[in-house]
Design a protein around this motif. Sequence first.
Motif, short mmCIF file in Angstrom:
data_model
loop_
_atom_site.label_atom_id
_atom_site.label_comp_id
_atom_site.label_asym_id
_atom_site.label_seq_id
_atom_site.Cartn_x
_atom_site.Cartn_y
_atom_site.Cartn_z
N ILE A 134 0.82 -1.06 0.12
CA ILE A 134 -0.05 -0.07 0.09
C ILE A 134 1.06 1.21 0.20
O ILE A 134 0.65 2.12 -0.65
CB ILE A 134 -0.95 -0.15 1.28
N GLY A 135 1.87 1.05 0.80
CA GLY A 135 2.97 2.40 0.93
C GLY A 135 3.50 2.53 -0.31
O GLY A 135 3.44 3.83 -1.01
N ILE A 136 3.94 1.51 -1.27
CA ILE A 136 4.50 1.81 -2.58
C ILE A 136 3.42 2.66 -3.64
O ILE A 136 3.71 3.70 -3.99
CB ILE A 136 4.81 0.61 -3.24
N GLU A 137 2.04 1.78 -3.42
CA GLU A 137 1.13 2.58 -4.30
C GLU A 137 0.64 3.98 -3.82
O GLU A 137 0.55 4.68 -4.86
CB GLU A 137 -0.11 1.80 -4.31
N PHE A 138 0.85 4.00 -2.45
CA PHE A 138 0.23 5.48 -2.14
C PHE A 138 1.42 6.51 -2.53
O PHE A 138 1.18 7.68 -3.17
CB PHE A 138 0.26 5.40 -0.48
N ILE A 139 2.62 6.21 -2.49
CA ILE A 139 3.63 6.99 -2.63
C ILE A 139 3.89 7.36 -4.32
O ILE A 139 4.23 8.45 -4.45
CB ILE A 139 5.14 6.66 -2.11
N SER A 140 3.69 6.33 -5.06
CA SER A 140 3.68 6.67 -6.43
C SER A 140 2.35 7.30 -7.00
O SER A 140 2.28 7.44 -8.19
CB SER A 140 4.06 5.46 -7.11
N SER A 141 1.26 7.48 -6.29
CA SER A 141 0.17 7.89 -6.84
C SER A 141 -0.10 9.52 -6.11
O SER A 141 0.71 10.26 -5.43
CB SER A 141 -1.16 7.24 -6.10
N PRO A 142 -0.75 10.46 -6.80
CA PRO A 142 -0.63 11.77 -6.38
C PRO A 142 -1.54 11.78 -5.01
O PRO A 142 -1.63 13.10 -4.66
CB PRO A 142 -1.94 12.20 -7.41
N LEU A 143 -2.11 10.95 -4.71
CA LEU A 143 -2.69 11.07 -3.22
C LEU A 143 -1.47 11.27 -2.17
O LEU A 143 -2.14 11.77 -1.29
CB LEU A 143 -3.16 9.65 -2.51
N VAL A 144 -0.47 11.02 -2.42
CA VAL A 144 0.76 11.18 -1.46
C VAL A 144 0.63 12.93 -0.87
O VAL A 144 1.10 13.24 -0.02
CB VAL A 144 2.03 10.98 -2.13
N LYS A 145 0.15 13.71 -1.91
CA LYS A 145 0.17 15.23 -1.46
C LYS A 145 -0.99 15.60 -0.62
O LYS A 145 -1.08 16.41 -0.18
CB LYS A 145 0.19 15.85 -2.86
N THR A 146 -2.03 14.49 -0.71
CA THR A 146 -3.18 14.84 0.26
C THR A 146 -3.25 13.73 1.24
O THR A 146 -2.42 13.42 1.92
CB THR A 146 -4.29 15.07 -0.66
N SER A 147 -4.35 12.84 1.38
CA SER A 147 -4.92 12.01 2.19
C SER A 147 -5.81 10.96 1.69
O SER A 147 -6.44 11.47 0.75
CB SER A 147 -5.18 12.27 3.52
N PHE A 148 -5.82 9.88 2.11
CA PHE A 148 -6.81 8.77 1.67
C PHE A 148 -7.52 8.47 2.93
O PHE A 148 -7.20 7.93 3.99
CB PHE A 148 -6.11 7.77 1.01
N LEU A 205 1.15 6.86 7.25
CA LEU A 205 1.84 5.87 6.39
C LEU A 205 3.40 5.45 7.15
O LEU A 205 3.76 4.30 7.52
CB LEU A 205 2.26 6.13 4.97
N LEU A 206 4.05 6.58 7.44
CA LEU A 206 5.53 6.39 8.29
C LEU A 206 5.33 5.56 9.31
O LEU A 206 6.07 4.71 9.67
CB LEU A 206 5.95 7.52 8.31
N MET A 207 4.42 5.91 10.08
CA MET A 207 3.98 5.34 11.27
C MET A 207 3.81 3.71 11.21
O MET A 207 4.24 2.82 12.01
CB MET A 207 3.08 6.09 12.24
N VAL A 208 2.79 3.53 10.09
CA VAL A 208 2.35 2.30 9.78
C VAL A 208 3.54 1.52 9.58
O VAL A 208 3.73 0.19 9.97
CB VAL A 208 1.15 2.03 8.67
N LEU A 209 4.36 2.00 8.58
CA LEU A 209 5.65 1.10 8.11
C LEU A 209 6.46 0.80 9.37
O LEU A 209 7.09 -0.36 9.54
CB LEU A 209 6.33 1.69 7.12
N VAL A 210 6.69 1.78 10.14
CA VAL A 210 7.57 1.45 11.14
C VAL A 210 7.13 0.36 12.40
O VAL A 210 7.65 -0.51 12.73
CB VAL A 210 7.95 2.69 12.07
N VAL A 211 5.78 0.61 12.45
CA VAL A 211 4.98 -0.42 13.34
C VAL A 211 5.11 -1.64 12.86
O VAL A 211 5.36 -2.63 13.79
CB VAL A 211 3.56 0.14 13.90
N THR A 212 4.53 -1.95 11.78
CA THR A 212 4.61 -3.12 11.28
C THR A 212 5.80 -3.76 10.83
O THR A 212 5.98 -5.04 11.34
CB THR A 212 3.64 -3.35 9.81
N VAL A 213 6.67 -3.17 10.29
CA VAL A 213 8.04 -3.90 9.94
C VAL A 213 8.89 -4.18 11.11
O VAL A 213 9.39 -5.02 11.52
CB VAL A 213 9.01 -2.77 8.94
#
Lengths: 630, 475
Positions: free
Chosen positions: A49-63, A89-97
């Motif tokens: 999801i992170g990869i998709e989110f960062i590569s999409s225009p959503l990264v400038k706003t939120s989902f 997303l940053l928090m999610v990645l740190v928490v899960t990884v």
Amino acid sequence: MIDLLWLIPALPFAGFLVLILAGSRLPRIVVAVLGAGSVGFSAVVACLIGIEFISSPLVKTSFTRTVWTWMSFEGFSPSTSFCLDSLSLLMVLVVTVVGFLIHLYSVEFMADDDAYHRYFAYMNLFVTAMLVLVLADNLMLLYLGWEGVGLCSYLLIGFWYKDPVNARAAMKAFVMTRIGDTGMIVGLFLLYNSLGTLEIHELMVRAVRDWPVGSVMATVAAALLLCGALGKSAQLPLQTWLPDAMAGPTPVSALIHAATMVTAGVYLIARTHELFALAPAVQAAVAVIGVATLLVAGFSALAQQDLKRVLAYSTISQIGYMFLALGVGAWSAAMFHFAIHAFFKSLLFLGAGAIIMSTHHEQNMFRLGGLRTQLPVTFWTFLAGAASLAALPLITSGFYSKDAILWYAWSSEKGSVWLWLGGVAGALLTSIYTFRMVFLIFFGEARTKVYKRPGTAMLVPLIVLAVLSMVAGFIELPHTLGDVRLFSGYLGAVLPPVPIPPGQASLEGILGIVAAAVSVVGICLAYLLFLKVPQIADRAASTLAGRALHRLWLEGCGFDWLYQRLLVFPFVTIARINRSDFIDFFYQLAAFLAEGLHQGLSATQTGRTRHYAVGIGVGALIIIGMAVWL
Amino acid sequence: MNAVQLFALTPLIVLSASSVVLMLLIAFSRRHVTVAFMTAAGLLATFLCLPAVYPDLPQQVTPLIVLDGYAVFFIGLTLAAAFALVLISYPYLQNRPGRPEEYYLLLLLASLGAAVVAASSHFAAFYIGLEILSVSLYAMIAYERWSLMRLEAGVKYLILAAVSSAFLLFGIALIYAQFGSMEFSAIAARAAEGGITALVGSAMVLVGVGFKLALAPFHMWTADVYEGAPPPVTAYIATVSKGAVFALLLRYVNQYDVLASPQVLLVLTAVAVASMVVGNLLALMQNNVKRILAYSSIAHLGYLLVALVAGGALALTVVSYYLVAYFVTTIAAFGVIAVLSTSERDAAPIDDYRGLAWRRPWLAGVFTAMLLSLAGIPLTAGFIGKFYVVASGVSSALWLLVATLAITSVIGLFYYLRLVAAMFEQVETHATAAREEPVGSFAATAVLAVLTLLLVVLGAYPAPFIRLIAATVSF
């Protein structure tokens, strides 16, 4: 893929449900696969999801996605919505990884424990609650996660509850954080009452619209939220629970009491940074509290003998740095230090766990020593973590994240020389106590035997985290050293950059060199005092002033002592005097009344049909009478 | 009656036909499993007729019966409950002495009576349906005729129901005397006339209905009959019988706007308050689980009455939802009792439940979920039901009723949680008899699992179901 956002918290929750309901009957291998696997899958989903989110225009706003509306009744529709933006997303990645790596490590670390399934159930529940906390799009749901992680923290500190010491530590953690939470929930009431919503984005918009900078309401609301953050993140004056929280299993300390939960306060302030910007007094208090905490905890760490307690005080101190960054408005620097800290501090805790396991539960650093040759992988990875914590210049991530904070503490509009000086003094302390730890454990003569060496499941997380601790910092470099802005650019959509007054920029290089020098000096001092000529340190500690200071620092600067005299004792005394609370009398009266009425009514249940028939007749008469004459 | 109307009647016809088929089957085959299977099949077939006839509704079939979305919903509920109870009854009866086959015949007939009551638009149809239902119930309660306890309960119910029927009949006669009709719509058309005769008649009808619903002060029989009847039959009385009568009451109230009359409003309020208070207080220190559930059902019907008195467009949805939640909870609770009962006696004393969570954790889990739902704890269907009742009471400003509901719910919490606490008690060396696992207990287990799942789904995600109710339930 991004529509599967709900899956990230749902996977660990499913793991929790299965483990808590049926875990005791499952074989250990299945428990391990379920416990670690659910978080691992969650991490995979989060990465995709992170990869998709960062590569999409959503990264400038939120989902934002509503996953569950409980009911909807005349405008009242409590719903659960998750919001993904660059910060969450940053928090999610740190928490899960990091969470997955620690789960993996636990598979081996907890292998001999009888309550294997209970451990993984609680850990999975913790990950769920933490994910809910960071993904929540409104403060109410965030509060649910907030209390959820508090509960799991309580359960896991007291995991070995048969020893009353552990149970007491769990209780202390719960009560201390509860003090902050009380302030926070009042803050939520206040926000809802005056702004009419708890949905974070909308709340911030309305706060900026309705409240001028420095207004009373904004100040009070921010101060109340700060209360919650102080309790959860173990900052002055609510920091005393964290060192005792080390009573839990070591991976728990790594995950909950270093990498994730204790940084929830930092996340909360970053998440509501618009509100804090409206309350300059509170924001200044955040910075001052941060500096005070990092110094107090740094001194305390210097005197500890228990390896885990050093790390605990170091955690408090590092979160102090994050608060300092938040206080001067360097939001993304705080989050950067959070991420890097999560890597190296969980690495240090996991390394400590490996040492403790290898030496049959020896936690006193003075009884360890010379482990360098016997536990080589642990040594090198621990060294990587320690170097990052001590902010060894240029090659470690910790240097870049701490350097950024120190730079903004000086240069930001809200910064000052004093804040910077405090931070630099803290940096010196940090590198001294960190390398005191390294030298005492791994160098010198061997004072204990190694019974058992960590296996693959423990070593892999160590190595991965060691690599992250070294290289993760290179995504954000200062102007003077390559000027890479990947991290702050990425967070830019949510967290605004720090305004720097003109004419300061030239200082960045000089301040960086000072910070680097301080770190190196600290390491040299530690080498001198604790390895080369320990007599100096011993002699200093044996003077009258040295002994007093050592005792003060060992006790965490006497806060426990103070609270015991000032708060606990009077409270317990009053409670004892008021043991038979007169207010209880009213409740007892109500209960007594209900019981009496029950006895009276029961007498009508004679079991005789004729009485019942009379009952119907009398009832009919009453009803007809009421209908006709009333 | 034209073809369309006849077609609309299909569910009732299929249900009657299944009873006849079953009777013939029993004459030739006394295999328990075949009979139970045929009963379930009959109920299922009737249930499948409902969506088939639904598009052509509403249909007035003769002045007696009206089939509309409302009737279809309650007939469906009746059938589903009866179906679940067949599956629960099978292992229970298998485990008991005596021939079980005619029991199913009675169950089908009772369901037919309930369906007629739910669809009646005429006092005659109502009375006939009610008697089909009641007479079957007398026999079902006393079905195990060698047991004095069952016989006593059956006879008590018979006598007292006869008393209440007398009131009901007299009330109907008085209403007829005033209006010259027993059709609800005709009565409603002339309701504005008022008049003392009709008022007394209505009060007497309320006595008869109140008895069936076990509302205070006509509740005295409840605990004795609940205790004496076999658990599946008790569940049937508590759910199907009460549900059908309440459905009729709501239909009557909706057509003949009795709430406009202050006297009726006052009487209904008094009955609701009395039911909530008496039911909860009687259950307070009770040590017999079947009696606790009996008293608790008095209170729950009192809660339902609050929604009825609140009226308005919301009442239909609220009552329908609450009844579904109440059906699910009650059937599952008595299902647990049935599963725990041995061939000698029912598992009624609270002592049978001490430490159940450690002996049979799943069963204790189901029972705990049901008790929490009855107490109205969030994330169960019971909570949503109670929430809607309170909400409709508040929106109609019925402060006395809402306050009583709140206070008595707190009292209720005590005895529900007392049972839960008993189940989780640590019991020292318990001399557990060898567990009897009767044939077919799988069916009962499956029903309990489905009902528990339903309870949680309805409690956690009620929106789709409420939409379904709003779409289906209309006159």
